[in-house]
Design a protein around this motif. Structure first.
Motif, short mmCIF file in Angstrom:
data_model
loop_
_atom_site.label_atom_id
_atom_site.label_comp_id
_atom_site.label_asym_id
_atom_site.label_seq_id
_atom_site.Cartn_x
_atom_site.Cartn_y
_atom_site.Cartn_z
N UNK A 168 5.93 4.23 11.07
CA UNK A 168 7.29 4.29 10.53
C UNK A 168 7.72 5.75 10.53
N UNK A 169 8.86 6.07 11.16
CA UNK A 169 9.41 7.42 11.04
C UNK A 169 9.97 7.58 9.62
N UNK A 170 9.59 8.67 8.96
CA UNK A 170 10.03 8.86 7.58
C UNK A 170 11.52 9.14 7.50
N UNK A 171 12.21 8.41 6.65
CA UNK A 171 13.63 8.59 6.36
C UNK A 171 13.76 8.78 4.85
N UNK A 172 13.81 10.04 4.37
CA UNK A 172 13.84 10.28 2.92
C UNK A 172 14.95 9.54 2.19
N UNK A 173 16.13 9.40 2.81
CA UNK A 173 17.23 8.71 2.16
C UNK A 173 16.94 7.25 1.91
N UNK A 174 16.23 6.62 2.81
CA UNK A 174 15.92 5.19 2.69
C UNK A 174 14.59 4.95 1.97
N UNK A 175 13.59 5.76 2.26
CA UNK A 175 12.24 5.52 1.74
C UNK A 175 11.95 6.24 0.43
N UNK A 176 12.64 7.34 0.17
CA UNK A 176 12.26 8.23 -0.92
C UNK A 176 11.29 9.28 -0.39
N UNK A 177 10.91 10.20 -1.25
CA UNK A 177 9.96 11.24 -0.86
C UNK A 177 8.55 10.80 -1.23
N UNK A 178 7.61 10.96 -0.31
CA UNK A 178 6.24 10.56 -0.64
C UNK A 178 5.65 11.48 -1.71
N UNK A 179 4.87 10.87 -2.58
CA UNK A 179 4.15 11.63 -3.61
C UNK A 179 2.81 10.96 -3.84
N UNK A 180 1.90 11.67 -4.46
CA UNK A 180 0.57 11.14 -4.75
C UNK A 180 0.69 10.19 -5.94
N UNK A 181 0.81 8.91 -5.66
CA UNK A 181 0.99 7.90 -6.70
C UNK A 181 -0.34 7.41 -7.27
N UNK A 194 0.82 -1.21 0.00
CA UNK A 194 0.00 0.00 0.00
C UNK A 194 0.86 1.27 0.00
N UNK A 195 1.95 1.27 0.76
CA UNK A 195 2.85 2.44 0.79
C UNK A 195 3.43 2.70 -0.59
N UNK A 196 3.82 1.65 -1.28
CA UNK A 196 4.37 1.79 -2.63
C UNK A 196 3.30 2.27 -3.61
N UNK A 197 2.11 1.65 -3.56
CA UNK A 197 1.04 1.99 -4.49
C UNK A 197 0.49 3.40 -4.29
N UNK A 198 0.32 3.80 -3.03
CA UNK A 198 -0.36 5.07 -2.76
C UNK A 198 0.56 6.27 -2.66
N UNK A 199 1.75 6.09 -2.06
CA UNK A 199 2.62 7.25 -1.86
C UNK A 199 4.05 7.02 -2.35
N UNK A 200 4.27 5.93 -3.09
CA UNK A 200 5.55 5.70 -3.75
C UNK A 200 6.73 5.42 -2.85
N UNK A 201 6.50 5.00 -1.60
CA UNK A 201 7.62 4.77 -0.68
C UNK A 201 8.10 3.33 -0.70
N UNK A 202 9.38 3.17 -0.42
CA UNK A 202 10.00 1.84 -0.29
C UNK A 202 10.23 1.57 1.19
N UNK A 203 9.42 0.69 1.76
CA UNK A 203 9.56 0.32 3.16
C UNK A 203 10.10 -1.09 3.25
N UNK A 204 10.78 -1.38 4.36
CA UNK A 204 11.26 -2.75 4.58
C UNK A 204 10.56 -3.31 5.82
N UNK A 205 10.38 -4.63 5.84
CA UNK A 205 9.63 -5.26 6.94
C UNK A 205 10.21 -4.97 8.32
#
Length: 148
Positions: free
Chosen positions: A93-106, A56-67
């Motif tokens: 999840x605390x946002x880490x732009x370097x690891x997750x990327x920047x959220x956007x409206x995907x 859902x994070x990838x589909x909706x806001x373009x983020x790369x999260x790890x388990x």
């Protein structure tokens, strides 16, 4: 005899940046349009909750999260105004732009925009389920009822 209850399982992402949380303004879906909501969705068949929130994070806001960074922050048993109930697993999840990327409206076909808000000052048009999830997280409550 009444049918046994059916409670869909939702996964909700509480992406934080200091004291702020990322919300999405629903639009064009027929469900809670015009209201702010956490990035979220239902479990798909044969999908576990961790995989679902990552998807859902990838589909909706373009983020790369790890388990390994997902933390179950709360479980919310929600009942909407029509009386339908669901279980929400809220992962923080605390946002880490370097690891997750920047959220956007995907998903611009389902979402008008995304925006950061203080957890203590959500917009008045925040969907009640989302409000309950953010409040449970903010208060450190592992379980909350909403709409009962």
């Amino acid at each position: 005899m009444p049918a046994p209850p059916t409670h869909p399982v939702d996964v909700l992402l509480l992406l934080t940046d200091a004291d702020q949380v990322l919300l999405a303004l629903r639009d064009g879906t027929g469900y809670a349009d015009g209201q702010w909501n956490l990035p979220s969705g239902k479990l798909e068949p044969d999908e576990d909750a961790i995989s679902a929130v990552i998807r859902e994070a990838r589909e909706e806001i373009g983020l790369r999260l790890s388990p390994d960074e997902l933390r179950l922050a709360a479980t919310v048993h929600h009942r909407n105004s029509a009386g339908h109930a669901r279980i929400g697993l809220v992962f923080a999840v605390p946002h880490d732009p370097g690891r997750h990327g920047l959220p956007f409206n995907a998903e611009p076909h389902k979402c008008a925009k995304i925006e950061w808000f203080p957890t203590a000052l959500l917009p008045s048009n925040t969907y009640p389920y989302t409000t309950a999830c953010v409040q449970a997280f903010s208060e450190g409550r592992p379980f909350a009822l909403d709409g009962w």
